[in-house]
Design a protein around this motif. Sequence first.
Motif, PDB file in Angstrom:
ATOM      1  N   ASP A  91      -1.163   2.226  -9.188  1.00 16.14           N
ATOM      2  CA  ASP A  91      -0.889   0.916  -8.587  1.00 16.14           C
ATOM      3  C   ASP A  91       0.606   0.600  -8.678  1.00 16.14           C
ATOM      4  N   TRP A  92       1.279   0.762  -7.597  1.00 11.39           N
ATOM      5  CA  TRP A  92       2.723   0.501  -7.553  1.00 11.39           C
ATOM      6  C   TRP A  92       2.973  -0.897  -7.009  1.00 11.39           C
ATOM      7  N   PHE A 100       9.803   0.617  -6.168  1.00  9.35           N
ATOM      8  CA  PHE A 100       8.398   0.761  -6.574  1.00  9.35           C
ATOM      9  C   PHE A 100       8.360   0.772  -8.094  1.00  9.35           C
ATOM     10  N   GLU A 101       7.439  -0.005  -8.649  1.00  9.43           N
ATOM     11  CA  GLU A 101       7.352  -0.041 -10.116  1.00  9.43           C
ATOM     12  C   GLU A 101       5.892  -0.094 -10.516  1.00  9.43           C
ATOM     13  N   LYS A 102       5.573   0.612 -11.605  1.00  4.98           N
ATOM     14  CA  LYS A 102       4.207   0.446 -12.127  1.00  4.98           C
ATOM     15  C   LYS A 102       4.260   0.280 -13.635  1.00  4.98           C
ATOM     16  N   ASN A 103       3.335  -0.540 -14.145  1.00  6.34           N
ATOM     17  CA  ASN A 103       3.326  -0.827 -15.577  1.00  6.34           C
ATOM     18  C   ASN A 103       2.329   0.044 -16.316  1.00  6.34           C
ATOM     19  N   ASP A 104       1.441   0.672 -15.573  1.00  2.00           N
ATOM     20  CA  ASP A 104       0.359   1.416 -16.201  1.00  2.00           C
ATOM     21  C   ASP A 104       0.376   2.858 -15.670  1.00  2.00           C
ATOM     22  N   ALA A 135       0.824  -1.215   0.000  1.00  2.00           N
ATOM     23  CA  ALA A 135       0.000   0.000   0.000  1.00  2.00           C
ATOM     24  C   ALA A 135       0.854   1.259   0.000  1.00  2.00           C
ATOM     25  N   SER A 136       2.182   1.069   0.079  1.00  2.00           N
ATOM     26  CA  SER A 136       3.059   2.233   0.198  1.00  2.00           C
ATOM     27  C   SER A 136       3.010   3.087  -1.062  1.00  2.00           C
ATOM     28  N   ASP A 137       3.162   4.368  -0.861  1.00  2.00           N
ATOM     29  CA  ASP A 137       3.132   5.316  -1.967  1.00  2.00           C
ATOM     30  C   ASP A 137       4.513   5.969  -2.077  1.00  2.00           C
ATOM     31  N   PRO A 138       5.189   5.789  -3.212  1.00  2.00           N
ATOM     32  CA  PRO A 138       6.551   6.308  -3.305  1.00  2.00           C
ATOM     33  C   PRO A 138       6.627   7.836  -3.238  1.00  2.00           C
ATOM     34  N   ILE A 139       5.555   8.511  -3.650  1.00  2.00           N
ATOM     35  CA  ILE A 139       5.597   9.978  -3.592  1.00  2.00           C
ATOM     36  C   ILE A 139       5.548  10.440  -2.135  1.00  2.00           C
TER      37      ILE A 139
END
Length: 220
Positions: free
Chosen positions: A212-213, A203-207, A27-31
């Motif tokens: 959704d990280w 943290f990585e997101k494809n979309d 649930a972590s948010d990189p920002i």
Amino acid sequence: MTFLEKIRCLFTFGQGVALSLPEFDDASDPIALFDTWFNDANKSGILLPEAVSVSTCSKDGQPSSRMVLMKSFDERGFVFYTNYGSRKSHELEDNQKVALLLHWNVLQRQVRIEGTVEKTTLEESANYFNSRDRGSKVGAWASKQSQQLTHPNELKERVKQFEQEFSGKDVPHPEFWGGWRVKPHYMEFWQGRTSRLHDRLCFEKNDQTNNDWQTFKLHP
Ligand SMILES: Cc1cc2nc3c(=O)[nH]c(=O)nc-3n(C[C@H](O)[C@H](O)[C@H](O)COP(=O)(O)O)c2cc1C
Ligand code: PXP
């Protein structure tokens, strides 16, 4: 940062640091994490904690890096301002893939960011430009950023020319000057630890259309 944390950082400098890491889950948010780390960097007394290396790539695959000042960040990305005629801007027009790197040495922290760029709106660029001091505004008009000087006094003469042109008036925002927003799809938080057994929180997101990280850790 508390006084005690500062002392601990000083004593552990070069061997890993004693700052606590936040809880890290899906649930972590990189920002939000970047915001915490950026605040720590600001409070630590580091000079120019907003200085960031920007790497671009030419059409034929030659990477190049330079420092800029990050002026804002939020969920939409990380913003810096520059001349749109500069080398970095030409490369970003051709290839929107970009990498940012921040290093806060006293904190033994590094943040890697990879993403794609878009230009800030004209309004956003003008608002930031208008907040700068007059000298830097005139300088933006005078500097043909990244071009060779045709003679040794060219820059000085151009500064004089624009000072005269705008004498007694506001310096307008030049359309060739504005922001790039780096929209991240990969962010890595590196925290130095003893024996080089560092933490790497990724943290990585494809979309790009959602927030959704995926999270994971890497060996140091
Ligand atoms: C700490 C630091 C901050 C800088 N900030 C900026 C900046 O925000 N924007 C900018 O255009 N150049 C900035 N520069 C200058 C760039 O590093 C670079 O020399 C310039 O943008 C031209 O790069 P280019 O020819 O690759 O486009 C900064 C330099 C340093 C050392
Ligand atoms: C050429 C150039 N443009 C822009 C900046 C961004 O900083 P500021 O908007 O605070 O002048 C810098 C900072 O060194 C710079 O060197």
